[in-house]
Design a protein around this motif. Structure first.
Motif, PDB file in Angstrom:
ATOM      1  N   TRP A 146     116.716 -33.202  91.082  1.00  0.00           N
ATOM      2  CA  TRP A 146     118.016 -33.334  90.434  1.00  0.00           C
ATOM      3  C   TRP A 146     118.051 -32.555  89.122  1.00  0.00           C
ATOM      4  CZ3 TRP A 146     122.782 -33.512  91.013  1.00  0.00           C
ATOM      5  CH2 TRP A 146     123.673 -34.014  90.071  1.00  0.00           C
ATOM      6  N   SER A 147     116.989 -32.629  88.342  1.00  0.00           N
ATOM      7  CA  SER A 147     116.981 -31.871  87.088  1.00  0.00           C
ATOM      8  C   SER A 147     117.075 -30.378  87.381  1.00  0.00           C
ATOM      9  CB  SER A 147     115.720 -32.182  86.273  1.00  0.00           C
ATOM     10  OG  SER A 147     114.540 -31.761  86.925  1.00  0.00           O
ATOM     11  N   ALA A 148     116.416 -29.923  88.442  1.00  0.00           N
ATOM     12  CA  ALA A 148     116.479 -28.503  88.795  1.00  0.00           C
ATOM     13  C   ALA A 148     117.895 -28.101  89.189  1.00  0.00           C
ATOM     14  CB  ALA A 148     115.510 -28.196  89.938  1.00  0.00           C
ATOM     15  N   GLU A 149     118.578 -28.975  89.931  1.00  0.00           N
ATOM     16  CA  GLU A 149     119.940 -28.646  90.355  1.00  0.00           C
ATOM     17  C   GLU A 149     120.881 -28.563  89.154  1.00  0.00           C
ATOM     18  OE1 GLU A 149     123.342 -30.211  93.508  1.00  0.00           O
ATOM     19  OE2 GLU A 149     121.219 -30.646  93.836  1.00  0.00           O
ATOM     20  N   LEU A 150     120.744 -29.500  88.239  1.00  0.00           N
ATOM     21  CA  LEU A 150     121.586 -29.479  87.038  1.00  0.00           C
ATOM     22  C   LEU A 150     121.325 -28.218  86.210  1.00  0.00           C
ATOM     23  CD1 LEU A 150     121.328 -33.201  85.852  1.00  0.00           C
ATOM     24  CD2 LEU A 150     123.370 -32.066  86.768  1.00  0.00           C
ATOM     25  N   LEU A 151     120.074 -27.936  85.963  1.00  0.00           N
ATOM     26  CA  LEU A 151     119.712 -26.804  85.107  1.00  0.00           C
ATOM     27  C   LEU A 151     120.041 -25.467  85.755  1.00  0.00           C
ATOM     28  CD1 LEU A 151     116.357 -28.343  83.940  1.00  0.00           C
ATOM     29  CD2 LEU A 151     118.271 -27.789  82.417  1.00  0.00           C
ATOM     30  N   ASN A 152     119.992 -25.426  87.070  1.00  0.00           N
ATOM     31  CA  ASN A 152     120.353 -24.191  87.770  1.00  0.00           C
ATOM     32  C   ASN A 152     121.792 -23.797  87.462  1.00  0.00           C
ATOM     33  OD1 ASN A 152     119.667 -22.102  89.888  1.00  0.00           O
ATOM     34  ND2 ASN A 152     121.410 -23.073  90.887  1.00  0.00           N
ATOM     35  N   HIS A 153     122.691 -24.784  87.345  1.00  0.00           N
ATOM     36  CA  HIS A 153     124.079 -24.497  86.985  1.00  0.00           C
ATOM     37  C   HIS A 153     124.156 -23.859  85.595  1.00  0.00           C
ATOM     38  CE1 HIS A 153     126.077 -26.161  90.426  1.00  0.00           C
ATOM     39  NE2 HIS A 153     125.589 -27.384  90.243  1.00  0.00           N
ATOM     40  N   VAL A 154     123.395 -24.396  84.657  1.00  0.00           N
ATOM     41  CA  VAL A 154     123.439 -23.859  83.288  1.00  0.00           C
ATOM     42  C   VAL A 154     122.917 -22.421  83.264  1.00  0.00           C
ATOM     43  CG1 VAL A 154     122.699 -24.171  80.903  1.00  0.00           C
ATOM     44  CG2 VAL A 154     123.115 -26.174  82.343  1.00  0.00           C
ATOM     45  N   VAL A 155     121.823 -22.178  83.962  1.00  0.00           N
ATOM     46  CA  VAL A 155     121.229 -20.837  83.969  1.00  0.00           C
ATOM     47  C   VAL A 155     122.176 -19.834  84.606  1.00  0.00           C
ATOM     48  CG1 VAL A 155     119.354 -19.446  84.908  1.00  0.00           C
ATOM     49  CG2 VAL A 155     118.859 -21.671  83.896  1.00  0.00           C
ATOM     50  N   ALA A 213     125.380 -20.099  84.680  1.00  0.00           N
ATOM     51  CA  ALA A 213     126.539 -19.952  83.799  1.00  0.00           C
ATOM     52  C   ALA A 213     126.192 -19.121  82.571  1.00  0.00           C
ATOM     53  CB  ALA A 213     127.049 -21.331  83.363  1.00  0.00           C
ATOM     54  N   ASP A 214     124.931 -19.203  82.158  1.00  0.00           N
ATOM     55  CA  ASP A 214     124.497 -18.471  80.957  1.00  0.00           C
ATOM     56  C   ASP A 214     123.019 -18.137  81.111  1.00  0.00           C
ATOM     57  OD1 ASP A 214     123.931 -17.402  78.502  1.00  0.00           O
ATOM     58  OD2 ASP A 214     124.182 -19.282  77.380  1.00  0.00           O
ATOM     59  N   ALA A 215     122.735 -16.938  81.579  1.00  0.00           N
ATOM     60  CA  ALA A 215     121.354 -16.523  81.851  1.00  0.00           C
ATOM     61  C   ALA A 215     120.532 -16.378  80.584  1.00  0.00           C
ATOM     62  CB  ALA A 215     121.347 -15.206  82.626  1.00  0.00           C
ATOM     63  N   ASP A 216     121.174 -16.401  79.423  1.00  0.00           N
ATOM     64  CA  ASP A 216     120.447 -16.265  78.150  1.00  0.00           C
ATOM     65  C   ASP A 216     120.125 -17.606  77.507  1.00  0.00           C
ATOM     66  OD1 ASP A 216     120.480 -13.460  78.252  1.00  0.00           O
ATOM     67  OD2 ASP A 216     122.510 -13.398  77.416  1.00  0.00           O
ATOM     68  N   ASN A 217     120.441 -18.684  78.183  1.00  0.00           N
ATOM     69  CA  ASN A 217     120.166 -20.004  77.623  1.00  0.00           C
ATOM     70  C   ASN A 217     118.679 -20.318  77.807  1.00  0.00           C
ATOM     71  OD1 ASN A 217     119.904 -22.895  77.215  1.00  0.00           O
ATOM     72  ND2 ASN A 217     122.139 -23.001  77.341  1.00  0.00           N
ATOM     73  N   GLY A 218     117.890 -20.057  76.794  1.00  0.00           N
ATOM     74  CA  GLY A 218     116.444 -20.211  76.883  1.00  0.00           C
ATOM     75  C   GLY A 218     115.997 -21.634  77.124  1.00  0.00           C
ATOM     76  N   ASP A 219     116.703 -22.612  76.524  1.00  0.00           N
ATOM     77  CA  ASP A 219     116.334 -24.010  76.710  1.00  0.00           C
ATOM     78  C   ASP A 219     116.501 -24.418  78.170  1.00  0.00           C
ATOM     79  OD1 ASP A 219     115.387 -26.427  75.741  1.00  0.00           O
ATOM     80  OD2 ASP A 219     117.387 -27.206  75.276  1.00  0.00           O
ATOM     81  N   ALA A 220     117.608 -24.020  78.772  1.00  0.00           N
ATOM     82  CA  ALA A 220     117.851 -24.348  80.182  1.00  0.00           C
ATOM     83  C   ALA A 220     116.815 -23.680  81.081  1.00  0.00           C
ATOM     84  CB  ALA A 220     119.261 -23.913  80.576  1.00  0.00           C
TER      85      ALA A 220
END
Length: 679
Positions: free
Chosen positions: A495-504, A506-513
């Motif tokens: 589940w964490s991977a699925e959530l974070l995949n959306h952020v990445v 949406a914004d490939a430069d989001n280092g935290d995600a």
């Protein structure tokens, strides 16, 4: 007057030829990959990230992996007894290098695979990795020997009347030569009388030129035996979708990963795929039906099993030795009905039926040996092994069909399928290579395709659009990451991977995600029993931290095989590389005349579709390219560029030369270096 020097300037200024070459990038058998990853060189601290960024196993992962120890019969050591049985010798150091000096196989990289499983490796996979670490020359039975662990596959050596009968000469010329040299060193030199290719995958024929070099006898004296359709399948596989398959295969086999407790530990079928020089020989004897042949004084009873693990494959029984070779129809793992590198779905029912036929036909066999893993001795043990393999594929098929007919979707079927206890507790039916989950999805795909009948999946938004919308709807990136971290802390890594995949996305430069997504992939990889699943997860984590690999394969290593590939396949590949919008409204007709083959092909571009046919030169063609077959292959693999070929004295061009360049500029150049886990 045509001036080559002036044409070169015009070509280079007007057209960016770097974007159109090579014309074809392929991966045969999906074994053409980027260079192997770094060695295990004390990269792991006791805790915290290692030098490549891979994090330590979490408490949840350690607990889950420990639970595996109570679920499977680890006290059963029969596989270890069998894997060591008949041991003759091994090399104190097995290092094989490519012609440019790079190492393609170094077994010392896997010295860390010993003792109990670390928290970062599923204990069941660790067990398989330890078994695949057992390497060297082994006696299977009187007159039959195997080299195991020197390559992804095994090489079997049978005593013939005149010399060695070699079954499956490994993946690369370099590993095959090393293996046969070792055989001759330990057993005494004999010429090679026969080469048997059991099936059409690269790891079972690609090393043949190294075999010939080590054999030292004239190739004209060697019989080459293969199943019907071997040459077509061996040379054609993956040409059309080669770049994508090659990239995906680099994930599947963990080529960029360190060989270590937090990296690549095994491939399931063997240690790893060597990347060296690939070759092929045309069969002198083709087996089309179940039949018996006398080969160098040895009786072979062949069973055609094409359409099971490979589109061209046979198994065989040796009555003299009471030995059955199951090729790759059966292995000490559940195999793939669908392989993660990408391929057409295999027929589970045909596979199961072929094994059932083998059960009926091999009742006299006292030893089984295969193209991978270690043998099985004893009629009862062979029978039980074949039955478990047969029922594994049939069960996955039947239960998947039952559930799809009840309306379950592929994801739901994969989540619901549970193997019978007897099969689940049989190590040879465990998912070290294929898995019940992705094989079940393959059954759905075979019968019903990609559409699950829910209208929302008929025309969904692409990932990069849905990602932005989901992130916005969920309160922005920070909120999504916070929820993902909470899921991660609970051990809910899917589940964490699925959530974070959306952020990445949406914004490939989001280092935290990216880092938290990589951490999620770390844990999913550590928990995986399947070696390819582990390598895929960890390769995703590697890409998130270090970017996509920029290296591409050396297609020159494939030249021998490409020269044996029907030229029509290259034209089909060219058609799939036409950049559609660039070709709108353009028409072109080209003769490609192979001066040494005596064949001319007419290529016609219309409606942004490139077609070809074998025909005499078309007098209405815009241009004619008179070229040798070998020079054409050099053009295909990028050894020679368009400008060099067009200006070469080794070919002639009739008609519009600039028109020919314009035509080539319409061809895309897929390099296979695209991102996977980032947009």
């Amino acid at each position: 007057m045509f001036n080559k020097k002036n044409l070169r300037v015009v070509i280079q200024k007007k057209y960016n030829l770097n974007k159109v070459l090579p014309l074809v990038v392929i991966a045969s058998g999906s074994l053409l990959l980027v260079a192997c990853g770094p060695k295990n060189d004390d990269v792991f601290p006791s805790s915290g990230p290692d030098k490549y960024g891979f994090t330590a196993a979490s408490e949840h992962t350690i607990k889950l992996n420990k639970s595996v120890l109570t679920e499977l019969p680890f006290e059963d050591k029969q596989d270890f007894t069998d894997a060591n049985r008949g041991f003759i010798a091994t090399l104190p150091e097995f290092v094989v290098k490519y012609k440019d000096g790079t190492t393609i196989m170094d077994l010392s990289e896997y010295n860390f695979v010993n003792g109990d499983a670390p928290g970062s490796v599923n204990p069941s996979l660790w067990r398989q990795a330890k078994l695949n670490n057992i390497n060297g020359l082994f006696k299977v039975t009187d007159g039959v020997y195997q080299v195991r662990g020197f390559d992804l596959a095994n090489m079997t050596v049978i005593e013939g009347k005149k010399g060695w009968i070699i079954v499956d000469p490994l993946t690369t010329s370099e590993t095959a030569k090393k293996a046969l040299d070792f055989v001759n060193q330990e057993l005494g030199y004999r010429p090679v009388s026969t080469i048997v290719f059991t099936h059409s995958h690269m790891d079972h024929f690609g090393g043949v030129s190294g075999l010939l070099e080590a054999a030292g006898n004239d190739v004209a004296d060697i019989e080459v035996v293969a199943p019907g359709g071997f040459m077509e399948e061996a040379t054609n596989e993956n040409i059309i979708a080669g770049p994508a398959m090659s990239k995906r295969a680099s994930y599947m086999y963990g080529n960029l990963l360190p060989r270590s407790e937090r990296g690549h530990v095994d491939a399931g079928l063997g240690k790893a795929v060597p990347f060296g020089t690939f070759s092929i020989l045309e069969p002198t004897l083709t087996v089309h039906n179940d039949e018996t042949q006398i080969i160098d004084g040895v009786e072979f009873e062949f069973q055609i099993v094409s359409g099971t693990e490979a589109p061209s494959e046979f198994t065989f029984y040796l009555p003299k030795f009471k030995a059955y070779c199951g090729a790759e129809m059966v292995s000490k793992t559940m195999h793939n009905l669908y392989t993660l590198r990408g391929a057409q779905v295999r027929d589970a029912v045909a596979w199961s039926r072929s094994i059932d036929e083998a059960i009926d036909n091999q009742k006299e066999a006292t030893v089984y040996f295969g193209s991978h893993h270690w043998p099985v001795w004893g009629q009862e043990n062979i029978h039980d092994f074949l039955v478990s393999q047969r029922d594994t594929y049939q069960y996955i098929h039947d239960q998947s069909v039952r559930m799809l007919n009840a309306g379950l979707t592929p994801k739901e079927i994969a989540e619901e399928i549970v193997m019978p206890p007897k099969l689940a507790n049989t190590f040879s039916s465990r998912g070290y290579y294929g898995t019940a989950k992705h094989n079940a999805k393959a059954i759905y795909q075979k019968y019903l395709g990609w559409y699950n009948a829910n209208p929302v999946t008929l025309d969904p938004l692409p990932e990069y659009q849905t990602a932005s919308k989901y992130v916005k709807l969920m309160g922005g990136a920070d909120a999504v990451i916070a929820n993902a971290k909470a899921a991660y802390d609970k051990g809910e890594y899917r589940w964490s991977a699925e959530l974070l995949n959306h952020v990445v996305f949406a914004d490939a430069d989001n280092g935290d995600a990216k880092e938290w997504l990589a951490r999620s992939y770390d844990q999913l990889g550590y928990q995986a029993e399947s070696a390819p699943w582990r390598d895929v997860y960890l390769s995703g984590a590697y890409e998130l931290r270090h970017g996509a690999a920029k290296e591409v394969i050396d297609l020159a290593s494939m030249k021998v095989i490409l020269l044996k590939t029907p030229v029509e396949k290259f034209f089909e590949s060219m058609a799939a590389r036409i950049i559609g919008p660039d070709a709108f409204g353009k028409e072109f007709k080209l003769n490609i005349n192979f001066t040494d083959l005596g064949n001319n092909y007419v290529l016609t571009l219309d409606n942004a579709v490139l077609r070809h046919k074998l025909a005499p030169k078309d007098s209405g063609a815009n241009a004619t390219l008179n070229i040798s077959h070998e020079l054409f292959i050099d053009l295909v693999i990028g050894v020679a560029g368009v400008s060099e070929v067009l200006l070469s004295d080794d070919l002639s061009i009739e008609g519009s030369k600039l028109g020919l360049v314009r035509f080539f500029s319409l061809l895309d150049k897929p390099e296979g270096v695209f991102n996977i886990v980032t947009p």
